[in-house]
Scaffold this motif. Structure first.
Motif, PDB file in Angstrom:
ATOM      1  N   THR A 173      28.460  33.123  34.853  1.00 58.47           N
ATOM      2  CA  THR A 173      29.988  31.557  34.542  1.00 58.47           C
ATOM      3  C   THR A 173      29.766  30.588  35.750  1.00 58.47           C
ATOM      4  OG1 THR A 173      31.018  34.165  34.949  1.00 58.47           O
ATOM      5  CG2 THR A 173      32.356  32.438  34.761  1.00 58.47           C
ATOM      6  N   PRO A 174      30.052  29.832  34.513  1.00 66.82           N
ATOM      7  CA  PRO A 174      30.067  28.315  34.841  1.00 66.82           C
ATOM      8  C   PRO A 174      31.612  28.019  36.275  1.00 66.82           C
ATOM      9  CG  PRO A 174      30.136  28.492  32.706  1.00 66.82           C
ATOM     10  CD  PRO A 174      30.181  29.806  32.944  1.00 66.82           C
ATOM     11  N   TRP A 175      30.453  27.407  37.530  1.00 66.73           N
ATOM     12  CA  TRP A 175      31.413  26.814  38.338  1.00 66.73           C
ATOM     13  C   TRP A 175      32.911  27.173  37.344  1.00 66.73           C
ATOM     14  CZ3 TRP A 175      31.643  28.645  42.644  1.00 66.73           C
ATOM     15  CH2 TRP A 175      29.705  29.313  42.991  1.00 66.73           C
ATOM     16  N   ASP A 176      33.411  25.827  36.674  1.00 67.64           N
ATOM     17  CA  ASP A 176      34.785  24.956  36.148  1.00 67.64           C
ATOM     18  C   ASP A 176      35.491  26.414  35.745  1.00 67.64           C
ATOM     19  OD1 ASP A 176      33.102  25.714  33.846  1.00 67.64           O
ATOM     20  OD2 ASP A 176      33.634  23.925  32.785  1.00 67.64           O
ATOM     21  N   ARG A 177      34.682  27.614  36.152  1.00 71.48           N
ATOM     22  CA  ARG A 177      35.741  28.362  34.922  1.00 71.48           C
ATOM     23  C   ARG A 177      35.430  29.681  35.778  1.00 71.48           C
ATOM     24  NH1 ARG A 177      33.673  30.697  29.295  1.00 71.48           N
ATOM     25  NH2 ARG A 177      35.252  32.700  29.657  1.00 71.48           N
ATOM     26  N   THR A 178      35.216  30.144  37.329  1.00 72.69           N
ATOM     27  CA  THR A 178      35.160  30.702  38.115  1.00 72.69           C
ATOM     28  C   THR A 178      36.507  30.285  39.608  1.00 72.69           C
ATOM     29  OG1 THR A 178      32.838  30.649  37.520  1.00 72.69           O
ATOM     30  CG2 THR A 178      33.487  31.283  40.256  1.00 72.69           C
ATOM     31  N   ILE A 179      36.415  31.439  39.646  1.00 67.16           N
ATOM     32  CA  ILE A 179      37.537  32.019  40.913  1.00 67.16           C
ATOM     33  C   ILE A 179      37.176  33.122  41.963  1.00 67.16           C
ATOM     34  CG2 ILE A 179      39.370  32.676  40.933  1.00 67.16           C
ATOM     35  CD1 ILE A 179      41.051  32.298  38.556  1.00 67.16           C
ATOM     36  N   LEU A 180      37.017  32.695  43.100  1.00 71.25           N
ATOM     37  CA  LEU A 180      36.881  33.585  44.073  1.00 71.25           C
ATOM     38  C   LEU A 180      38.125  33.413  44.634  1.00 71.25           C
ATOM     39  CD1 LEU A 180      34.237  31.254  45.634  1.00 71.25           C
ATOM     40  CD2 LEU A 180      34.136  32.781  44.122  1.00 71.25           C
ATOM     41  N   TYR A 181      38.057  35.356  44.944  1.00 74.01           N
ATOM     42  CA  TYR A 181      39.521  35.707  45.024  1.00 74.01           C
ATOM     43  C   TYR A 181      39.491  36.684  45.922  1.00 74.01           C
ATOM     44  CZ  TYR A 181      42.834  39.395  44.196  1.00 74.01           C
ATOM     45  OH  TYR A 181      45.189  39.519  44.975  1.00 74.01           O
ATOM     46  N   GLU A 182      39.541  36.588  47.313  1.00 76.05           N
ATOM     47  CA  GLU A 182      39.914  37.205  48.610  1.00 76.05           C
ATOM     48  C   GLU A 182      40.499  38.195  48.375  1.00 76.05           C
ATOM     49  OE1 GLU A 182      39.592  36.609  53.679  1.00 76.05           O
ATOM     50  OE2 GLU A 182      39.842  34.846  52.478  1.00 76.05           O
ATOM     51  N   MET A 183      40.061  39.763  48.884  1.00 76.16           N
ATOM     52  CA  MET A 183      41.585  40.635  48.195  1.00 76.16           C
ATOM     53  C   MET A 183      40.929  41.781  49.678  1.00 76.16           C
ATOM     54  SD  MET A 183      40.010  42.932  45.334  1.00 76.16           S
ATOM     55  CE  MET A 183      38.163  43.753  45.856  1.00 76.16           C
ATOM     56  N   HIS A 184      41.771  42.516  49.641  1.00 70.40           N
ATOM     57  CA  HIS A 184      41.852  43.289  51.146  1.00 70.40           C
ATOM     58  C   HIS A 184      41.688  45.141  50.664  1.00 70.40           C
ATOM     59  CE1 HIS A 184      43.762  46.824  53.730  1.00 70.40           C
ATOM     60  NE2 HIS A 184      43.425  45.461  54.586  1.00 70.40           N
ATOM     61  N   VAL A 185      40.652  45.255  50.825  1.00 64.05           N
ATOM     62  CA  VAL A 185      39.760  46.840  49.451  1.00 64.05           C
ATOM     63  C   VAL A 185      40.471  47.768  49.902  1.00 64.05           C
ATOM     64  CG1 VAL A 185      37.438  48.320  49.783  1.00 64.05           C
ATOM     65  CG2 VAL A 185      37.790  45.889  49.989  1.00 64.05           C
ATOM     66  N   ARG A 186      41.302  48.526  50.728  1.00 60.10           N
ATOM     67  CA  ARG A 186      42.262  49.711  50.708  1.00 60.10           C
ATOM     68  C   ARG A 186      43.418  49.067  49.911  1.00 60.10           C
ATOM     69  NH1 ARG A 186      44.479  52.639  56.613  1.00 60.10           N
ATOM     70  NH2 ARG A 186      45.549  54.005  54.921  1.00 60.10           N
ATOM     71  N   GLY A 187      43.988  47.933  49.981  1.00 58.51           N
ATOM     72  CA  GLY A 187      45.360  47.598  50.097  1.00 58.51           C
ATOM     73  C   GLY A 187      45.188  47.295  47.819  1.00 58.51           C
ATOM     74  N   TYR A 188      43.868  46.795  47.167  1.00 60.31           N
ATOM     75  CA  TYR A 188      43.362  46.634  45.981  1.00 60.31           C
ATOM     76  C   TYR A 188      43.575  48.269  45.430  1.00 60.31           C
ATOM     77  CZ  TYR A 188      41.403  44.206  42.422  1.00 60.31           C
ATOM     78  OH  TYR A 188      40.744  44.171  40.568  1.00 60.31           O
TER      79      TYR A 188
END
Length: 220
Positions: A173-188
């Motif tokens: 995926t090109p960087w201009d279309r990349t989103i880094l999403y930080e999440m809580h594994v248990r809550g997700y």
């Protein structure tokens, strides 16, 4: 001792493959056969020049050297169309020779691919395999110009395990279309109605196909 960026080395052997070398990609590291050719990728943060060395079928004669001119994130890479499993190879890597700073580049020495899956031949222990001259008055600060190729094994290209290319391929995926999403594994996954318990609330739940963690999506 003055650093040597590209010390004298045995004469280069240009061959027919060099003209067909393509850019390739920096991952995965090692030699990867895709059914049409072989992608070579080697990491080196301080190298100034990398040569892919090809050998005959018996591994006795170095028949060609190909410069890996492409470099991405400190990975040198190139794609050789027509390359096949069984091809024998090694590397010669140029760079500063500054032992006091931990840099010992010596292209007179044939290097193994640290990601090679198969080696052919045996190590013949002798002074030629050292990067410095044994018994020299400067000890391991000296520089050895002898070719080590006759004394070390070769790497061999092998077939990739079935499905490995797809299983470990990056999405690209090109960087201009990349989103880094930080999440809580248990809550997700805790309240996800389609996730069984277990592995709900555990990291293993993220590997389930119904969890969209890495699938590329079209922009809305």
């Amino acid at each position: 001792m003055r650093p040597r960026a590209r010390p004298a080395v045995v004469q280069q052997r240009p061959g027919p493959h060099a003209r067909f070398l393509e850019e390739g990609r920096p991952s995965p590291l090692g030699a990867t056969w895709d059914g049409r050719g072989v992608n070579f990728a080697l990491f080196s943060a301080h190298a100034t020049h990398v040569e892919l060395c090809l050998f005959d079928a018996r591994g006795e004669r170095e028949v060609e050297r190909i410069e890996l001119a492409e470099r991405t994130d400190e990975v040198w890479h190139g794609y050789l169309p027509g390359g096949r499993p069984g091809m024998l190879y090694g590397y010669r890597v140029y760079g500063p020779y500054e032992p006091r700073h931990g840099l010992r580049f010596n292209p007179n020495k044939l290097l193994l691919d640290p990601y090679a899956r198969k080696l052919v031949g045996r190590l013949a222990w002798g002074p030629e395999i050292f990067g410095y001259v044994l018994g020299h008055r400067h000890h391991d600060l000296s520089f050895d110009t002898r070719d080590s190729a006759p004394f070390v094994p070769r790497c061999a290209v092998v077939e990739s395990p079935a499905g490995a290319e797809q299983a470990f391929a990056r999405p690209g995926t090109p960087w201009d279309r990349t989103i880094l999403y930080e999440m809580h594994v248990r809550g997700y996954t805790r309240l996800h109605p389609a996730v069984p318990a277990p592995p709900r609330r555990a990291a293993a739940a993220l590997a389930l196909p119904l969890i969209p963690t890495s699938q590329p999506r079209s922009p809305s």
